[in-house]
Design an enzyme around this catalytic site. Structure first.
Site, PDB file in Angstrom:
ATOM      1  N   GLY A 199      16.490  42.754  75.961  1.00 31.14           N
ATOM      2  CA  GLY A 199      16.643  43.154  74.575  1.00 31.14           C
ATOM      3  C   GLY A 199      18.057  43.627  74.318  1.00 31.14           C
ATOM      4  O   GLY A 199      18.848  43.847  75.236  1.00 31.14           O
ATOM      5  N   MET A 249      23.067  50.298  70.510  1.00 29.05           N
ATOM      6  CA  MET A 249      23.761  51.014  71.570  1.00 29.05           C
ATOM      7  C   MET A 249      24.214  50.099  72.700  1.00 29.05           C
ATOM      8  O   MET A 249      25.176  50.407  73.396  1.00 29.05           O
ATOM      9  CB  MET A 249      22.849  52.104  72.141  1.00 29.05           C
ATOM     10  CG  MET A 249      22.594  53.269  71.204  1.00 29.05           C
ATOM     11  SD  MET A 249      24.018  54.351  71.028  1.00 29.05           S
ATOM     12  CE  MET A 249      24.023  55.173  72.613  1.00 29.05           C
ATOM     13  N   GLY A 250      23.526  48.987  72.914  1.00 22.16           N
ATOM     14  CA  GLY A 250      23.903  48.128  74.026  1.00 22.16           C
ATOM     15  C   GLY A 250      22.868  47.067  74.316  1.00 22.16           C
ATOM     16  O   GLY A 250      22.077  46.701  73.455  1.00 22.16           O
ATOM     17  N   ASP A 270      11.956  59.376  71.300  1.00 19.07           N
ATOM     18  CA  ASP A 270      11.643  58.048  70.765  1.00 19.07           C
ATOM     19  C   ASP A 270      10.338  57.530  71.367  1.00 19.07           C
ATOM     20  O   ASP A 270      10.262  56.402  71.837  1.00 19.07           O
ATOM     21  CB  ASP A 270      12.790  57.074  71.033  1.00 19.07           C
ATOM     22  CG  ASP A 270      12.734  55.839  70.125  1.00 19.07           C
ATOM     23  OD1 ASP A 270      12.086  55.914  69.059  1.00 19.07           O
ATOM     24  OD2 ASP A 270      13.316  54.805  70.488  1.00 19.07           O
TER      25      ASP A 270
END
Length: 708
Positions: A22, A26-27, A137
């Site tokens: 994925g 952010m990265g 999260d």
């Protein structure tokens, strides 16, 4: 999982990369094999975040805290490097589906399995909190299902209790629909915030829907802070504890120790509902068979945020060929910038001895956008078909650039593309929130920008020097819906609902229908305040139950409220709106509404049958929304590039403006003076009908008649 891109490294910190799990703001998260042979998920943080003062120190501290976790239901950290140019963190890989996927595929869970799930996740959070961390999260996508139990993953935005967060206070961190009220208000969070999120996860798993509904992030956040959760369908034995988890005030929520007592212990036997053990086993078997690709060798870094569009699905051999080609390009001309010139300049064609010009087309959008992948596939098909034409005079190369789903990200990505002389043209795939931001950098560099999906009125009102919008904008209202009223319904009166929650967009539709007289018959306007529901307006409208209604707003949840109010008030006339209302909340209640949209359903549209068949053959599935429009954008660009030859890219827009061009979705033509998209004979728009919770294609706008 997706294949590695040619620009991806093959090894990071001794871990051999095998694929992409994925990518986000952010990265990137890779599937990798550790130096000891174990599979792991390796998350790489983008370099620009690492440039933030203090980031590396915080990253190092939080990685160390996460590595110290010895909790049964989390994944262990197996490696990290806070000093790398792009810091990375590797955790053990769980080869199972996410809870989000499991619920979507197999539906809600029974009470017994919910208790085991709740027990395991409460135990995981208890260990996280005891280690001085807050996850921040917790959501179904971050719960992976293994045969022996669930695993809570992704501590990418976790923070040490009492320490500075990875993102500054004042910003909303987490996933709308599963974050706590204190997160929604951008306040300091602690362990109770994770308990609230756990309550959301359990409610979602029990009912198949998020407890605070769906729709735009702002609406979901508002409901999270101000509204009661929807717990209809949560088993009676768990309803009370889940409701307590979802208390608005943190101090009213149970802690993880109390939750463990309520849920009881984890039942290893039968903890997964029927049908899921087979899915978990299949995913595990698939990973065991994965090959690890050979190393890539690049003599220079690939350009930032510009990647070759991936094939689907690739073979390891195919990837090695692509990587070898990329490496050859770098080596042949020395350096990353020269590599892109290798992809652009005059070169021998793939077949024969004719010399053709290569042009790089960059598809600008976000992988998180629901329609971006559709457009990539449509554009890829167009490029492949073009490059197979023996009579072509140019070769096309398709790349993607990530705009990260924000206006700022879009502007930054467009600026990088504009600075690269190899890029001949940019195709913006995003909507009104992002695509217009690409205009200034492209204008400054005289780089042609084609806008496929965005329809903001501002795109029509400003005369652009490099941008071309390949569809009608909001200045024309929803043409398909207007034509449906005029040609099929022919009402004596139409009431335009002016939703002041989106006053600017609503005002455009009101002006088109009234001032500009685009509706036949009498018109009236109902203003609905931004903080009001539609009950009073619906009652007034229903006093004349055969009047037609045109909803002028753009928010699905507001359109849903309007549809519900009209239904309850007994309104029986036609009801229409524009494409922006097509969200889940509206589709659930908007039965028999007609919607005007700027995209076709290529599988149902008789004029796009050949495209749909080719798309299925190439991609193994039916084309989704905006795939055919992206296909047309590439083909439109190709005919302009053929005329351009090897001239400077700044001349391309002039070539595209010169002659009308007929695509499979619409005729693309522009006003000679104002240079806006020109609608001829009511073409280029489409009509849908909402039925059974789905918007189904009815016809093209030019075919709407009394029988529609």
């Amino acid at each position: 999982m997706e294949r590695l891109l040619p620009s991806d490294p093959s090894v990071i910190g001794g871990h051999r990369l095998a694929g992409r799990l994925g990518a986000g703001g952010m990265g990137v998260v890779y599937l990798a094999r550790s130096p000891h042979g174990a599979w792991c998920a390796l998350k790489v943080i983008r370099a620009e975040y690492a440039d933030d003062p203090g980031f590396r120190a915080r990253f190092r501290r939080e990685a160390e805290l996460a590595a110290g976790l010895a909790v049964r239901w989390t994944v262990p950290v197996v490696g990290a490097d806070a000093e790398a140019r792009e810091p990375w963190l590797a955790t053990a890989y769980v080869p199972g589906p996410s809870l989000a996927e499991a619920v979507a595929l197999h539906g809600p869970w029974p009470e017994a399995q919910l208790r085991s799930l709740g027990s395991a996740l409460a135990e995981a959070l208890d260990g996280v909190h005891s280690a001085g961390l807050v996850h921040r999260d917790v959501k179904p996508a971050n719960v992976l299902l293994a045969a022996d139990g669930p695993r809570l993953i992704d501590f990418g935005i976790a923070r040490a209790v009492g320490a500075t967060a990875l993102t500054a206070d004042g910003s909303v961190v987490g996933s709308p629909g599963f974050l706590s009220p204190e997160q929604a208000r951008a306040r300091t969070v602690g362990p109770p915030s994770d308990v609230f999120s756990l309550g959301c996860v359990l409610a979602h798993t029990a009912t198949g829907r998020p407890p605070f509904g769906t729709g735009g992030a702002a609406a979901v956040l508002y409901r999270t802070v101000h509204k009661d959760p929807d717990l209809d369908g949560v088993p009676e034995g768990l309803g009370r504890i889940v409701r307590r988890c979802l208390a608005k005030e943190p101090e009213l929520r149970p802690d993880t120790r109390e939750l463990l007592g309520v849920f009881g212990g984890f039942a290893a036997d039968g903890w997964l509902p029927e049908g899921l053990p087979a899915l978990v086993a299949a995913r595990a078997a698939r990973v065991l068979d994965l090959p690890v690709p050979d190393p890539t060798v690049l003599s220079g870094p690939a350009p930032a945020d510009l990647a070759e569009v991936p094939e689907d699905p690739p073979s390891p051999t195919r990837r090695r060929l692509l990587v070898a080609g990329a490496a050859l390009g770098v080596t042949a001309v020395g350096g990353a910038g020269a590599w892109w010139r290798w992809g652009r300049g005059n070169a021998a064609a793939n077949t024969g001895s004719a010399r053709r010009t290569r042009h790089v087309l960059a598809l600008l959008g976000s992988p998180d956008d629901a329609f971006h992948q559709n457009q990539i596939r449509g554009a890829r098909l167009a490029v492949e078909q073009h490059n197979k034409d023996a009579g072509r005079t140019v070769d096309l190369v398709l790349r993607t650039a990530d705009d990260r789903g924000t206006a700022a990200g879009c502007a930054a990505a467009a600026a990088r593309l504009a600075a690269d002389p190899a890029v001949s043209l940019v195709i913006a795939t995003g909507g009104n929130a992002t695509a217009p931001a690409a205009l200034p950098p492209c204008t400054e560099a005289r780089l042609t920008l084609l806008i496929v999906r965005a329809d903001a009125e501002d795109l029509q009102g400003v005369k652009m020097t490099t941008g071309l919008v390949l569809r009608t904008t909001q200045t024309t209202g929803p043409p398909g819906a207007l034509l449906y009223l005029n040609r099929a319904v022919k009402p004596d009166r139409t009431v335009i609902v002016h939703d002041l929650a989106t006053e600017k967009e609503s005002l455009t539709t009101v002006r088109i229908a009234t001032v500009h007289g685009k509706l036949d018959g009498e018109t009236a306007v109902e203003d609905v305040a931004a903080d009001a529901d539609f009950t009073a307006a619906a009652r007034r409208i229903a006093a004349r139950p055969q009047d037609a209604v045109l909803f002028g707003g753009v928010r699905p949840e507001r359109a849903a409220a309007c549809a519900r109010a009209l239904r309850d008030a007994g309104h029986r006339g036609a009801r229409v709106g524009g494409e922006h209302v097509l969200g889940a909340s509206f589709l659930a209640v908007g039965e028999d509404w007609r919607i005007g949209a700027g995209y076709t359903d290529a599988s149902a549209d008789p004029r796009t049958k050949a495209f749909a068949a080719a798309f299925r053959t190439r991609h193994g599935q039916a084309p989704g929304p905006w795939a055919a429009e992206a296909y047309d954008a590439v083909r439109f660009a190709a005919q302009g590039l053929a005329s351009l030859g090897d001239d400077d890219r700044s001349a391309l827009r002039g070539e595209l403006l010169r002659s009308p061009w007929q695509g499979i979705t619409r005729r693309i033509a522009f006003d000679a003076v104002e240079q806006y998209f020109q609608v001829e004979e009511d073409t280029g728009e489409f009509l849908y009908r909402v039925t059974g919770g789905t918007a189904r294609f009815v016809t093209r706008s030019d075919e709407i008649d009394a029988e529609t």
